[in-house]
Design a protein around this motif. Structure first.
Motif, short mmCIF file in Angstrom:
data_model
loop_
_atom_site.label_atom_id
_atom_site.label_comp_id
_atom_site.label_asym_id
_atom_site.label_seq_id
_atom_site.Cartn_x
_atom_site.Cartn_y
_atom_site.Cartn_z
N THR A 1 0.85 -1.19 0.00
CA THR A 1 0.00 0.00 0.00
C THR A 1 0.89 1.23 0.00
O THR A 1 1.81 1.33 0.79
CB THR A 1 -0.90 0.01 1.25
OG1 THR A 1 -1.69 -1.17 1.25
CG2 THR A 1 -1.80 1.23 1.27
N THR A 2 0.61 2.18 -0.90
CA THR A 2 1.40 3.40 -0.96
C THR A 2 0.50 4.62 -0.82
O THR A 2 -0.69 4.57 -1.10
CB THR A 2 2.17 3.49 -2.30
OG1 THR A 2 1.23 3.48 -3.37
CG2 THR A 2 3.13 2.33 -2.46
N VAL A 3 1.09 5.70 -0.35
CA VAL A 3 0.40 6.97 -0.22
C VAL A 3 1.21 7.99 -1.00
O VAL A 3 2.42 8.11 -0.81
CB VAL A 3 0.27 7.40 1.26
CG1 VAL A 3 -0.38 8.76 1.38
CG2 VAL A 3 -0.51 6.36 2.05
N GLU A 4 0.56 8.72 -1.88
CA GLU A 4 1.23 9.72 -2.69
C GLU A 4 2.01 10.70 -1.82
O GLU A 4 1.47 11.26 -0.85
CB GLU A 4 0.19 10.47 -3.54
CG GLU A 4 0.79 11.41 -4.57
CD GLU A 4 1.53 10.67 -5.69
OE1 GLU A 4 1.17 9.54 -6.02
OE2 GLU A 4 2.50 11.25 -6.22
N MET B 1 4.37 10.11 0.29
CA MET B 1 4.95 9.50 1.48
C MET B 1 5.87 8.36 1.06
O MET B 1 5.54 7.57 0.18
CB MET B 1 3.87 8.95 2.41
CG MET B 1 2.90 9.99 2.90
SD MET B 1 3.65 11.16 4.03
CE MET B 1 3.80 10.17 5.47
N GLN B 2 7.03 8.29 1.69
CA GLN B 2 7.96 7.23 1.37
C GLN B 2 8.64 6.75 2.64
O GLN B 2 9.05 7.57 3.46
CB GLN B 2 9.00 7.73 0.37
CG GLN B 2 9.96 6.67 -0.08
CD GLN B 2 10.92 7.16 -1.15
OE1 GLN B 2 10.84 8.30 -1.59
NE2 GLN B 2 11.83 6.32 -1.55
N SER B 3 8.75 5.47 2.78
CA SER B 3 9.42 4.89 3.94
C SER B 3 10.73 4.27 3.50
O SER B 3 10.83 3.74 2.40
CB SER B 3 8.54 3.83 4.59
OG SER B 3 9.24 3.18 5.64
#
Length: 108
Positions: free
Chosen positions: A4-7, A9-11
């Protein structure tokens, strides 16, 4: 496994999607069951090799008869000083001993 990704946001660390827990009804009374603690808290006996605080995926076996004053925490992501004063705050081994003495849980 789907990520799951959020525009925006990066981990730096891969975090898997946590599935809902599956509970299974006990087939015998709790007083006949054994309990185990499994933790990523860095708990170990004082006479064991401490964990490497910059990344360590090993484990330490802590025998049931280990007194709580023989335990400590080696963990690099938080201040360990209060836990090392009373390890039961993170690893309630004295409470586990009390539950066995009361017959609430079993002992092998």
């Amino acid at each position: 496994m789907k990520l799951t990704t959020v525009e925006g946001m990066q981990s730096e660390i891969f975090v898997s999607i946590t599935l809902k827990p599956i509970f299974t009804e006990l087939k015998k009374p709790l007083s006949e069951c054994k309990v185990a603690f499994i933790t990523a808290g860095g708990i170990h006996r004082k006479d064991q090799t401490p964990f490497n605080t910059s990344g360590d995926f090993s484990y330490r076996v802590i025998p049931f008869d280990t007194p709580s004053d023989m335990l400590m925490v080696t963990h690099g992501d938080f201040d360990n000083s209060d836990i090392n004063k009373d390890v039961n705050a993170m690893f309630p081994i004295d409470r586990l001993h009390e539950l066995v003495e009361e017959g609430f849980i079993g002992y092998f």
